[in-house]
Motif scaffolding. Structure first.
Motif, PDB file in Angstrom:
ATOM      1  N   GLU A   2     -28.310  52.600  15.025  1.00 38.42           N
ATOM      2  CA  GLU A   2     -29.163  53.278  15.989  1.00 38.42           C
ATOM      3  C   GLU A   2     -28.395  54.420  16.660  1.00 38.42           C
ATOM      4  N   HIS A   3     -29.033  55.564  16.716  1.00 34.78           N
ATOM      5  CA  HIS A   3     -28.426  56.724  17.370  1.00 34.78           C
ATOM      6  C   HIS A   3     -29.138  56.940  18.700  1.00 34.78           C
ATOM      7  N   THR A   4     -28.385  56.847  19.770  1.00 32.80           N
ATOM      8  CA  THR A   4     -28.986  56.945  21.095  1.00 32.80           C
ATOM      9  C   THR A   4     -28.654  58.286  21.729  1.00 32.80           C
ATOM     10  N   LEU A   5     -29.696  58.983  22.152  1.00 34.28           N
ATOM     11  CA  LEU A   5     -29.519  60.252  22.851  1.00 34.28           C
ATOM     12  C   LEU A   5     -29.262  59.965  24.326  1.00 34.28           C
ATOM     13  N   LEU A  26     -27.195  63.296  18.792  1.00 34.98           N
ATOM     14  CA  LEU A  26     -28.323  64.194  18.571  1.00 34.98           C
ATOM     15  C   LEU A  26     -28.610  64.211  17.075  1.00 34.98           C
ATOM     16  N   GLU A  29     -34.236  62.494  14.533  1.00 36.14           N
ATOM     17  CA  GLU A  29     -35.227  61.573  15.102  1.00 36.14           C
ATOM     18  C   GLU A  29     -35.391  61.762  16.615  1.00 36.14           C
ATOM     19  N   ASN A  30     -34.351  62.250  17.303  1.00 35.49           N
ATOM     20  CA  ASN A  30     -34.491  62.372  18.761  1.00 35.49           C
ATOM     21  C   ASN A  30     -34.397  63.818  19.256  1.00 35.49           C
ATOM     22  N   CYS A  31     -34.363  64.771  18.323  1.00 35.30           N
ATOM     23  CA  CYS A  31     -34.248  66.174  18.736  1.00 35.30           C
ATOM     24  C   CYS A  31     -35.460  66.597  19.570  1.00 35.30           C
ATOM     25  N   ASP A  33     -37.091  64.800  21.629  1.00 36.33           N
ATOM     26  CA  ASP A  33     -36.914  64.296  22.996  1.00 36.33           C
ATOM     27  C   ASP A  33     -36.086  65.282  23.819  1.00 36.33           C
TER      28      ASP A  33
END
Ligand SMILES: [Zn+2]
Length: 129
Positions: A2-5, A26, A29-31, A33
Motif C-alpha cells: 500500500e502506498h500512502t500519500l 505519490l 492511484e493517489n495523484c 487526491d
C-alpha cells in the motif's frame, strides 16, 4: 504494497503562499487526491509550492500527471495577479521498499523487522509455497 500519500500544508498569510509538502508515496492511484488538495488550497487565493523533496516514494507516471494537471488548478484573482503553482522535484525519484515475492529467500531477522514493524508490510506474514 500500500502506498500512502501524506501531505503537510503550510500557509503563509504574509506572502499569500502555501507550501504543500509531500512526505508519503505519490503514485498514479493517489495523484488525483493531491490535485484535489492543490485545488482546495488554491481556492484560498494562495500561490502554491509543491515540495516533493521529502517524499518517500515518487512514481514517474504520477509525477508526469502532476506536472500536466498542475496548470488545471484553477487560479483565483488575488492582489497583483493570479495564483501560481510551482513544483520542487528532487534529483532522484525515491521508491519505498518493493513487496517481497512469495518465492524469495527466507528473510533474515533484520529485514523481517524492517518490513513488519517499520514498513508494516503484510508480505512477511505470508507462508512460503
Ligand atoms: Zn510507495
Amino acid at each position: 504494497m500500500e502506498h500512502t500519500l501524506r501531505v503537510l500544508v503550510r500557509i503563509d498569510t504574509k506572502t499569500s503562499s502555501a507550501c504543500i509538502e509531500v512526505r508519503g508515496c505519490l503514485v498514479p492511484e493517489n495523484c488525483g487526491d493531491l490535485i484535489g488538495i492543490l485545488r482546495h488550497t488554491a481556492a484560498l487565493g494562495a500561490h502554491l509550492v509543491v515540495n516533493l523533496s521529502r517524499a518517500s516514494h515518487l512514481d514517474v507516471l504520477a509525477l508526469d500527471e502532476l506536472l500536466a494537471r498542475a496548470d488545471e488548478v484553477p487560479s483565483q484573482p488575488i492582489a497583483g495577479g493570479h495564483t501560481t503553482v510551482s513544483v520542487q522535484i528532487p534529483e532522484r525519484l525515491p521508491a519505498c521498499l518493493p513487496p517481497v515475492p512469495a518465492h524469495a529467500n527466507p528473510l533474515d531477522n533484520e529485514l523481517a523487522f524492517e518490513l513488519a514493524f517499520l514498513q508494516r508490510s503484510t508480505a512477511v506474514f505470508r507462508r512460503p509455497g
